[in-house]
Design a protein around this motif. Structure first.
Motif: not given
Length: 161
Positions: A82-83, A100-109, A112-117, A134-135
């Motif tokens: 989480a961020i 940037a976090a969403r782009a990296r999360n998609r790239d990993k495939g 796992n969902h990275v939570w952004i608050i 933005a996500g």
């Protein structure tokens, strides 16, 4: 607002969730702390948030950043589930960090969902819309909604607030 007076699920706090799901999926390994990247440019608030988070065994702050470029670098160098990010950073913007976090999360495939608050003083509809587009998963006003941060993080960590 004290925790006992917070909105029940389905009310104000849940209406800000970006996801269409009614429940928050736990992240990370069972029994392991939720790893948090904390992005805040105010040294005082960053220190207070880190101290507050460290009081919970459910959380582990794995990275700190005060500027957009520093936070984007941390996306590649620290482990996080989480961020928690401010919108206004000096220099830069939390929206850049979210993208940037969403782009990296998609790239990993890896699914796992990275939570952004987002935790900000700029609780304006246009800022909220930009963050969510933005996500971001949650958008909280520092002055009025900061006490919702812990229940949200506990829910993400798979522990009921």
């Amino acid at each position: 607002m004290p925790l006992s007076q917070q909105p029940a699920p389905g009310n104000q706090a849940d209406s800000k969730r970006h996801s269409s799901s009614d429940t928050v999926r736990p992240n990370g390994a069972p029994g392991k702390p939720l790893r948090i990247l904390l992005v805040e440019d105010s040294p005082l608030l960053r220190s207070r948030l880190e101290s507050m988070l460290s009081q919970y065994v459910a959380f582990k702050v794995t990275g700190l950043a005060s500027a957009e470029a520093e936070a984007v670098e941390k996306l590649d160098t620290v482990a996080y589930d989480a961020i928690v990010v401010d919108v206004e950073l000096r220099p830069g913007s939390g929206i850049g960090v979210i993208r940037a976090a969403r782009a990296r999360n998609r790239d990993k495939g890896d699914g796992n969902h990275v939570w952004i608050i987002v935790l900000t003083n700029y609780d304006l509809p246009t800022v909220r819309e930009r963050c969510m587009a933005a996500g971001a998963d949650h958008f909280l006003d520092k002055m009025r909604e900061i006490d919702q941060l812990m229940p949200i993080l506990l829910q993400i960590a798979g522990r009921k607030p």
